[in-house]
Design an enzyme around this catalytic site. Structure first.
Site, PDB file in Angstrom:
ATOM      1  N   ASP A 168       0.866  -1.176   0.000  1.00 47.09           N
ATOM      2  CA  ASP A 168       0.000   0.000   0.000  1.00 47.09           C
ATOM      3  C   ASP A 168       0.904   1.228   0.000  1.00 47.09           C
ATOM      4  OD1 ASP A 168      -1.868   1.967   0.421  1.00 47.09           O
ATOM      5  OD2 ASP A 168      -2.419   1.321   2.435  1.00 47.09           O
ATOM      6  N   GLU A 197      -1.028  10.469   0.959  1.00 49.13           N
ATOM      7  CA  GLU A 197      -2.378   9.893   0.911  1.00 49.13           C
ATOM      8  C   GLU A 197      -2.798   9.397   2.283  1.00 49.13           C
ATOM      9  OE1 GLU A 197      -5.379   6.582   0.447  1.00 49.13           O
ATOM     10  OE2 GLU A 197      -3.403   6.531   1.343  1.00 49.13           O
ATOM     11  N   ASP A 220      -4.863   1.400  -6.181  1.00 53.00           N
ATOM     12  CA  ASP A 220      -4.508   1.256  -4.769  1.00 53.00           C
ATOM     13  C   ASP A 220      -4.781  -0.178  -4.313  1.00 53.00           C
ATOM     14  OD1 ASP A 220      -3.795   1.945  -2.117  1.00 53.00           O
ATOM     15  OD2 ASP A 220      -4.815   3.871  -2.241  1.00 53.00           O
ATOM     16  N   HIS A 307      -1.853  -2.427   5.987  1.00 50.67           N
ATOM     17  CA  HIS A 307      -1.258  -1.559   7.015  1.00 50.67           C
ATOM     18  C   HIS A 307      -0.470  -2.336   8.065  1.00 50.67           C
ATOM     19  CE1 HIS A 307      -3.558   2.461   6.214  1.00 50.67           C
ATOM     20  NE2 HIS A 307      -3.023   1.930   5.132  1.00 50.67           N
TER      21      HIS A 307
HETATM   22 CO    CO Z   1      -3.136   2.860   3.145  1.00 50.11          CO
HETATM   23 ZN    ZN Z   2      -3.287   3.108  -0.149  1.00 51.37          ZN
END
Ligand code: CO
Ligand code: ZN
Length: 337
Positions: A168, A197, A220, A307
């Site tokens: 990501d 972002e 994404d 994440h």
């Molecule tokens: Co992210």
């Molecule tokens: Zn992202």
């Protein structure tokens, strides 16, 4: 493709500190672009001229989540604040890469009862980072407050599946780089590698205003549902194709663009999935509400453990995303929606 993803994911560049990744991306695009610029926020915008008048913008954010050193105590232990969506649970038992040194995450607790309580209700007040310093001065020399860090994690190749920190959205950056390398666009093709972002779609919010594209697509990562007790209201599986987003919590993709991408995928037998993301959003949310409005949507790569220091994707989904974009940008009527 794996080598490119490895190179991009192992380049540390948290939100607000994107210099290194910007340099890496530009290097990878050498010879495949007609020009580039870096705007005042630090967004890298590249382009390749087409034969016809019109503009397509593909955006991927080049920043990654991270942490910021905030305070150092007398013994040299460092306190941190997240940059973007970092869960303290993902930091337990893991380490952080600062520019000068690696730090290891510890948790407070004077009794086993307190330790158990802290683990149960973990937050950034209860964890600290240990760089092996024995004094405040020593720690401050290596990691002064205000220093940015990222997950310390290596790239792993499991075959079709690959694992790393910052898939990501370095996987999105890799896809756009590959599209530039492989395609001869009909209309002017713009690639934006946007900043910040993860702290609120900051960079992309000025890119579309500047470029004024006819169509903008954010590339994404998205969630998954294919692990034990995974989300049951959605279906997103690794290896079943990139996902054409219908909606997330920040935007609804343009209906005409969704139909166009679906038709192209079907006509060319490119596997794809339909995505409805329950939580989270992408840069499409700010790309679409620029000037008098821009036709925008998102193409995503299903990702496990988003994440975390070990985000897992399927390389076939990445290949299929590149194939779909190549067909899209080489299409005569791609922007006539
Ligand atoms: Co992210
Ligand atoms: Zn992202």
């Amino acid at each position: 493709m794996k080598e490119l993803i490895k190179k991009l994911t192992t380049t540390p560049s948290p939100s607000g500190r994107e210099e290194k990744i910007k340099h890496t991306i530009l290097e990878e695009l050498q010879g495949y672009i007609d020009g580039y610029k870096i705007d005042k926020l630090g967004n890298l915008i590249v382009w390749k001229k087409g034969k016809k008048e019109g503009k397509i913008l593909l955006d991927a954010h080049m920043d990654e989540i991270g942490v910021l050193a905030t305070y150092i105590d007398e013994k040299g232990f460092i306190r941190i604040e997240p940059i973007g969506g970092v869960s303290p649970y993902n930091l337990l038992g893991s380490s952080i890469l600062f520019p000068e040194i690696e730090g290891f995450v510890g948790i407070e607790g004077e009794t086993s009862e307190e330790m158990a309580k802290n683990i149960k209700n973990l937050d950034f007040d209860k964890i600290f980072v240990d760089i092996g310093a024995s004094s405040k001065e020593e720690a401050e020399r290596l990691v002064p407050p205000g220093t940015f860090g990222v997950y310390s994690s290596s790239f792993r190749d499991l075959g079709d599946r690959v694992v790393s920190k910052s898939m990501d959205d370095r996987v999105g950056c890799a896809i756009i780089i590959e599209v530039f390398r492989r395609s001869n666009p009909i209309y002017d093709l713009y690639g934006s590698f946007s900043v910040q972002e993860e702290v609120g779609l900051v960079g992309a919010s000025v890119v579309a205003f500047d470029i004024q594209p006819d169509v903008a697509i954010a590339v994404d990562v998205t969630a998954h549902s294919d692990t034990p007790k995974g989300l049951k209201r959605i279906s997103l599986e690794l290896g079943k194709g990139p996902t054409i987003k219908i909606k997330d919590s920040a935007s609804i993709s343009d209906r005409r663009l969704v139909e166009k991408l679906r038709c192209l995928a079907e006509k060319n037998q490119i596997p794809y999935q339909i995505e409805i993301l329950l939580r989270g959003g992408t840069n499409a949310a700010v790309l679409q509400r620029t000037r008098a409005g821009i036709i925008a949507g998102t193409l995503s790569i299903p990702t496990r453990y988003v994440h975390s220091p070990h985000e897992m994707i399927d390389i076939r989904d990445v290949e299929n995303a590149v194939r779909l974009f190549k067909i899209f940008v080489e299409l005569e009527d791609s922007i006539k929606l």
